[in-house]
Design a protein around this motif. Structure first.
Motif, PDB file in Angstrom:
ATOM      1  N   ILE A 256      55.442 105.439 136.224  1.00  0.00           N
ATOM      2  CA  ILE A 256      56.896 105.555 136.069  1.00  0.00           C
ATOM      3  C   ILE A 256      57.283 104.562 134.979  1.00  0.00           C
ATOM      4  CG2 ILE A 256      59.099 105.124 137.182  1.00  0.00           C
ATOM      5  CD1 ILE A 256      57.962 106.531 139.600  1.00  0.00           C
ATOM      6  N   CYS A 290      65.773  99.796 143.429  1.00  0.00           N
ATOM      7  CA  CYS A 290      64.339  99.490 143.528  1.00  0.00           C
ATOM      8  C   CYS A 290      64.008  98.754 144.836  1.00  0.00           C
ATOM      9  CB  CYS A 290      63.882  98.653 142.335  1.00  0.00           C
ATOM     10  SG  CYS A 290      62.124  98.303 142.425  1.00  0.00           S
ATOM     11  N   PRO A 291      63.133  99.321 145.658  1.00  0.00           N
ATOM     12  CA  PRO A 291      62.808  98.674 146.943  1.00  0.00           C
ATOM     13  C   PRO A 291      61.958  97.422 146.791  1.00  0.00           C
ATOM     14  CG  PRO A 291      61.471 100.631 146.658  1.00  0.00           C
ATOM     15  CD  PRO A 291      62.417 100.597 145.496  1.00  0.00           C
ATOM     16  N   THR A 292      61.410  97.188 145.586  1.00  0.00           N
ATOM     17  CA  THR A 292      60.685  95.938 145.396  1.00  0.00           C
ATOM     18  C   THR A 292      61.452  95.006 144.460  1.00  0.00           C
ATOM     19  OG1 THR A 292      59.353  96.867 143.603  1.00  0.00           O
ATOM     20  CG2 THR A 292      58.427  97.008 145.787  1.00  0.00           C
ATOM     21  N   ILE A 294      62.411  95.146 141.299  1.00  0.00           N
ATOM     22  CA  ILE A 294      62.037  94.881 139.899  1.00  0.00           C
ATOM     23  C   ILE A 294      62.877  95.724 138.932  1.00  0.00           C
ATOM     24  CG2 ILE A 294      59.682  94.190 140.418  1.00  0.00           C
ATOM     25  CD1 ILE A 294      58.804  97.011 139.506  1.00  0.00           C
ATOM     26  N   ILE A 296      62.398  98.191 135.970  1.00  0.00           N
ATOM     27  CA  ILE A 296      61.356  99.012 135.335  1.00  0.00           C
ATOM     28  C   ILE A 296      61.420  98.904 133.815  1.00  0.00           C
ATOM     29  CG2 ILE A 296      62.719 101.158 135.245  1.00  0.00           C
ATOM     30  CD1 ILE A 296      58.965 100.843 136.084  1.00  0.00           C
ATOM     31  N   CYS A 304      55.594  97.660 141.298  1.00  0.00           N
ATOM     32  CA  CYS A 304      56.119  99.032 141.283  1.00  0.00           C
ATOM     33  C   CYS A 304      55.252  99.935 142.153  1.00  0.00           C
ATOM     34  CB  CYS A 304      56.159  99.573 139.859  1.00  0.00           C
ATOM     35  SG  CYS A 304      56.705 101.292 139.811  1.00  0.00           S
ATOM     36  N   VAL A 305      55.864 100.535 143.177  1.00  0.00           N
ATOM     37  CA  VAL A 305      55.117 101.434 144.058  1.00  0.00           C
ATOM     38  C   VAL A 305      55.342 102.897 143.677  1.00  0.00           C
ATOM     39  CG1 VAL A 305      54.967  99.863 146.019  1.00  0.00           C
ATOM     40  CG2 VAL A 305      56.957 101.358 145.792  1.00  0.00           C
ATOM     41  N   ASN A 306      55.865 103.114 142.501  1.00  0.00           N
ATOM     42  CA  ASN A 306      56.085 104.487 142.000  1.00  0.00           C
ATOM     43  C   ASN A 306      56.899 105.339 142.973  1.00  0.00           C
ATOM     44  OD1 ASN A 306      53.592 105.650 139.675  1.00  0.00           O
ATOM     45  ND2 ASN A 306      54.368 103.589 139.909  1.00  0.00           N
ATOM     46  N   CYS A 307      57.966 104.745 143.481  1.00  0.00           N
ATOM     47  CA  CYS A 307      58.758 105.463 144.481  1.00  0.00           C
ATOM     48  C   CYS A 307      59.737 106.460 143.865  1.00  0.00           C
ATOM     49  CB  CYS A 307      59.505 104.468 145.366  1.00  0.00           C
ATOM     50  SG  CYS A 307      60.893 103.710 144.524  1.00  0.00           S
ATOM     51  N   THR A 308      59.908 106.439 142.581  1.00  0.00           N
ATOM     52  CA  THR A 308      60.767 107.360 141.814  1.00  0.00           C
ATOM     53  C   THR A 308      62.274 107.100 141.969  1.00  0.00           C
ATOM     54  OG1 THR A 308      60.994 109.125 143.471  1.00  0.00           O
ATOM     55  CG2 THR A 308      59.075 109.253 142.019  1.00  0.00           C
ATOM     56  N   CYS A 310      64.101 104.813 140.743  1.00  0.00           N
ATOM     57  CA  CYS A 310      64.742 104.470 139.474  1.00  0.00           C
ATOM     58  C   CYS A 310      64.893 105.694 138.571  1.00  0.00           C
ATOM     59  CB  CYS A 310      63.977 103.354 138.764  1.00  0.00           C
ATOM     60  SG  CYS A 310      62.226 103.694 138.570  1.00  0.00           S
TER      61      CYS A 310
HETATM   62  S1  SF4 Z   1      59.388 103.450 140.850  1.00  0.00           S
HETATM   63 FE1  SF4 Z   1      60.341 102.475 142.617  1.00  0.00          FE
HETATM   64  S2  SF4 Z   1      59.242 100.557 142.806  1.00  0.00           S
HETATM   65 FE2  SF4 Z   1      58.836 101.288 140.746  1.00  0.00          FE
HETATM   66  S3  SF4 Z   1      60.393 100.329 139.486  1.00  0.00           S
HETATM   67 FE3  SF4 Z   1      61.162 102.348 140.081  1.00  0.00          FE
HETATM   68  S4  SF4 Z   1      62.366 101.939 141.903  1.00  0.00           S
HETATM   69 FE4  SF4 Z   1      61.083 100.144 141.594  1.00  0.00          FE
END
Ligand code: SF4
Ligand code: SF4
Length: 481
Positions: A256, A290-292, A294, A296, A304-308, A310
């Motif tokens: 991502i 963003c759940p962590t 950060i 992007i 980044c856990v690639n949660c999508t 963002c």
């Molecule tokens: S994909 Fe998820 S974890 Fe990664 S930067 Fe975007 S919101 Fe944060």
């Protein structure tokens, strides 16, 4: 950016500390304050197409996780991962210690597959399938929103002094957490020991299952702790797969990513003014969700856990300002820099070849795997016996290992020569998942013997179907000197 309740809160809902800016992302972590304390994250609830698809997928995954231990075949679970007894059931087929070589090859194949998948698709698994993310973002986080309100209300509640309202909301939330953690703990146990055994533990007097009840308690407590307190730290600090990203990802991996060529120089959108900057309007919506915690736009980061989330957030912003979607999207660093993706790199080709070889070996081994193993060995320390009727006999040890869930009666026959086989002690039938041991007495005419050792072929049958052909030897008088 400003907080709704007037505090200093950084984008992404992370508790802000003075002097901490996005520029310091390389030498600090969003989840840790400068004093080394925990920084709680209150992400805004995402919405958008990816969030919708993830929700649908997570419903399937949760149904699979909670429902599969109850699915049975031949009165046994379809899947079981009993690591304690080293007994595994996959699609109804039983694998035990005797299948260790298969499990070892399957494990190596899985590792190569994970490496290849990660080299090509980055942390796609983390965002869509990983149980930690599914439970955290699709179950527990949704409970947060449901009980405590949106991210601003959650933050406000967190900071407010303890009163009846806070007690009620926090108490309700943690009670639901505890019930869910208990359900998850028991489900995990069901995957390991099976629902029958689990039910016995639940219904029998506790004194008879101290070990099982302790495991239940440990699992439930661990899940409660992970989802109520540890949360995103599991992905950032503990998960070995996450830690491996640094060596697995390269600039051609699809991650991502923020399209800095299109987005920079970023700048606020001013109504009526001519836009001379890039497409990023510096709204921080991608960071808010963003759940962590950060940003992007700083590039691919370990957190980044690639949660999508963002992607969804930025797409919504692009829709509003009339720009094309995809400022934050699935793409590789190479594709963003050059506009041309590069998938088939030498690294990907190398891993693919190794994976193909391993898969071929595994398929051949699985296809030739027998559900009933039979060994026939001449009884140690015994020679031949002369019979009163002029024939000669040898005694053999026979062992039948039944890997199925049905009783398997086995018959043995001499192949390619006349003779008699007697199973000593009755029938040769192995109980389900059991071993049957017996002795075979084989009698041949003297004229059939070819000296001290005569080659012998024994056919092993079950239900009229040939299972094995065993080659052994028959001792005769020629051995006497
Ligand atoms: S994909 Fe998820 S974890 Fe990664 S930067 Fe975007 S919101 Fe944060
Ligand atoms: S959501 Fe999009 S426009 Fe807003 S800050 Fe993030 S990248 Fe820039």
């Amino acid at each position: 950016m400003g907080d709704a309740d007037g505090g200093t809160v950084k984008a992404g809902g992370v508790e802000e500390e003075p002097g901490r800016t996005t520029e310091s992302f390389r030498d600090s972590m969003t989840i840790v304050t400068k004093e080394g304390k925990r920084s709680w994250i209150y992400p805004k609830q995402p919405s958008g197409r990816y969030y919708r698809w993830r929700t649908i997928l997570s419903l399937f995954l949760l149904a699979f996780l909670f429902g599969m231990p109850f699915v049975r075949m031949h009165d046994a679970p379809l899947f079981l991962f009993n690591v304690l007894e080293r007994r595994f059931i996959l699609f109804g087929a039983v694998f035990g210690p005797h299948d260790f070589y298969l499990l070892a090859i399957a494990l190596i194949t899985a590792i190569v597959f994970i490496i290849l998948f990660t080299v090509v698709f980055g942390r796609l698994f983390c965002g869509w399938v990983c149980p930690q993310t599914v439970f955290m973002e699709m179950v527990f986080r949704k409970i947060d929103y449901w009980v405590e309100g949106d991210h601003r209300q959650q933050r406000r509640l967190h900071r407010s002094p303890w009163n009846s309202q806070k007690l009620l909301r926090k108490g309700t939330k943690y009670l639901i957490y505890a019930v869910l953690a208990f359900a998850i703990g028991n489900t995990l146990l069901a995957w390991i020991i099976g629902t029958d055994h689990l039910w016995t533990i639940v219904t029998d007097p506790p004194s008879r299952h101290i070990g099982g009840l302790t495991a239940m308690l440990i699992f439930s407590t661990a899940f409660y702790w992970i989802f109520s307190w540890f949360r995103e730290q599991a992905c950032i600090l503990v998960c070995p797969y996450g830690r491996l990203q640094g060596v697995l990802l390269d600039k051609n991996s699809i991650v991502i990513a923020y399209d800095y060529r299109r987005g920079e120089p970023r700048g606020k959108l001013r109504r009526g003014a001519d836009r001379t900057k890039g497409d990023c309007i510096d709204c921080d919506q991608c960071v808010e969700v963003c759940p962590t915690g950060i940003d992007i736009r700083n590039g691919t980061q370990l957190e980044c856990v690639n949660c999508t989330a963002c992607i969804d957030a930025c797409d919504a912003v692009m829709d509003k300002i009339g720009k094309p979607r995809g400022l934050v999207r699935y793409d590789s660093a190479t594709a963003i820099a050059t506009g041309v993706p590069r998938l088939w790199t030498p690294r990907v080709i190398g891993y693919s070849v190794v994976l193909l070889l391993l898969l071929t070996v595994l398929t051949v081994l699985l296809a030739n795997r027998s559900e009933v193993d039979v060994t026939v060995l001449r009884t140690p320390g015994m020679f031949y016996q002369d019979r009163p009727d002029g024939r000669v006999s040898n005694v053999y040890d026979v062992k039948v290992l039944n890997k199925t869930f049905m009783k398997v009666p086995v018959t043995v026959m001499l192949e390619g020569m006349e003779g008699q086989i007697e199973v000593m002690g009755g029938d040769l039938a192995a109980e389900p998942q059991g071993i049957a041991e017996s002795k075979l007495l084989i009698l041949l005419q003297r004229g059939q013997l070819a000296g001290l050792s005569t080659p012998l072929t024994i056919g092993v049958y079950a239900d009229g179907k040939k299972l094995h052909t065993i080659h052994t030897s028959f001792l005769g008088p020629g051995v006497q000197r």
